[in-house]
Scaffold this motif. Structure first.
Motif, short mmCIF file in Angstrom:
data_model
loop_
_atom_site.label_atom_id
_atom_site.label_comp_id
_atom_site.label_asym_id
_atom_site.label_seq_id
_atom_site.Cartn_x
_atom_site.Cartn_y
_atom_site.Cartn_z
N ILE A 40 0.84 -1.21 0.00
CA ILE A 40 0.00 0.00 0.00
C ILE A 40 0.87 1.25 0.00
N PHE A 41 1.94 1.25 0.80
CA PHE A 41 2.78 2.45 0.92
C PHE A 41 4.00 2.43 0.01
N ASP A 42 4.06 1.46 -0.88
CA ASP A 42 5.10 1.44 -1.90
C ASP A 42 4.88 2.66 -2.81
N PRO A 43 5.94 3.38 -3.17
CA PRO A 43 5.75 4.55 -4.04
C PRO A 43 4.99 4.23 -5.33
N ARG A 44 5.04 2.99 -5.79
CA ARG A 44 4.30 2.63 -7.00
C ARG A 44 2.79 2.59 -6.77
N SER A 45 2.36 2.61 -5.50
CA SER A 45 0.94 2.62 -5.20
C SER A 45 0.40 4.04 -5.09
N SER A 95 9.85 6.60 9.99
CA SER A 95 8.79 6.34 9.04
C SER A 95 7.47 6.07 9.75
N PRO A 96 6.44 6.79 9.38
CA PRO A 96 5.15 6.57 10.04
C PRO A 96 4.44 5.30 9.58
N PHE A 97 5.03 4.54 8.65
CA PHE A 97 4.34 3.38 8.12
C PHE A 97 5.09 2.08 8.37
N MET A 112 -4.66 4.09 -2.99
CA MET A 112 -3.40 3.37 -2.77
C MET A 112 -3.66 1.87 -2.59
N MET A 113 -4.72 1.53 -1.87
CA MET A 113 -5.06 0.12 -1.67
C MET A 113 -5.43 -0.55 -2.99
N ILE A 114 -6.23 0.13 -3.80
CA ILE A 114 -6.65 -0.44 -5.09
C ILE A 114 -5.44 -0.66 -5.98
N ARG A 115 -4.55 0.31 -6.01
CA ARG A 115 -3.34 0.14 -6.85
C ARG A 115 -2.47 -0.99 -6.34
N ALA A 116 -2.37 -1.13 -5.00
CA ALA A 116 -1.59 -2.23 -4.45
C ALA A 116 -2.20 -3.58 -4.83
N VAL A 117 -3.53 -3.68 -4.76
CA VAL A 117 -4.20 -4.93 -5.15
C VAL A 117 -3.97 -5.21 -6.64
#
Length: 165
Positions: free
Chosen positions: A54-59, A89-91, A156-161
């Motif tokens: 989810i927190f990957d820059p690609r997301s 990092s907050p994540f 971000m979640m949709i892109r990660a999925v």
């Protein structure tokens, strides 16, 4: 004397249950949000790996990257220490219990908790966010963040999925 027939008993209707470690110790959050996204076949991935995805820059959609850039420019004006936030990092996942990854982050202006859980059987990815404002800076900071939080996290979640299928 005959007793009247007893009506057949019906099984109790199951009620939805909602449990998230993000809510532990926070009896009255100033902000709480739950995002659910269908896995669409992206199963077998741990909750901790979902946090990373989810927190990957690609997301980050382009518009979200722009918002993060704007955030970096504006937060110093309300006295928030941007470099300290970036250093810790907050994540980062603190731990995973019962299939839910907990990401806690406590700053001088607010407490942030994110619980990410995955249910492969139901085909759902869930993110529960809880925020408590510590002071006026936290309240001011969270005015725009609170409005945008849901759409940003969901995208971000949709892109990660989609990347994980």
């Amino acid at each position: 004397m005959d007793e009247p027939p007893t009506p057949p008993t019906q099984a109790p209707t199951p009620r939805p249950a909602f449990v998230s470690r993000a809510l532990d110790g926070v009896p009255e959050p100033d902000f709480a949000d739950v995002q659910l996204v269908a896995l669409r076949g992206a199963t077998g991935i741990s909750a901790e790996d979902w946090v990373r995805a989810i927190f990957d820059p690609r997301s980050l959609p382009v518009w979200v990257r722009a918002l993060f850039g704007l955030r970096a420019v504006l937060v110093p004006f309300i006295g928030l220490n941007q470099s300290r936030e970036r250093a810790a990092s907050p994540f980062e996942v603190r731990d995973v219990v019962d299939g839910e990854a907990l990401v806690p982050h406590d700053e001088s202006h607010l407490l942030f908790r994110l619980g990410v859980a995955v249910d492969d059987d139901a085909g759902l990815l869930r993110a529960t966010t809880v925020v408590v404002h510590h002071n006026w800076r936290g309240r001011l900071y969270f005015v725009p963040v609170g409005v945008l939080h849901g759409p940003v996290l969901r995208s971000m979640m949709i892109r990660a999925v989609n990347r994980s299928r």
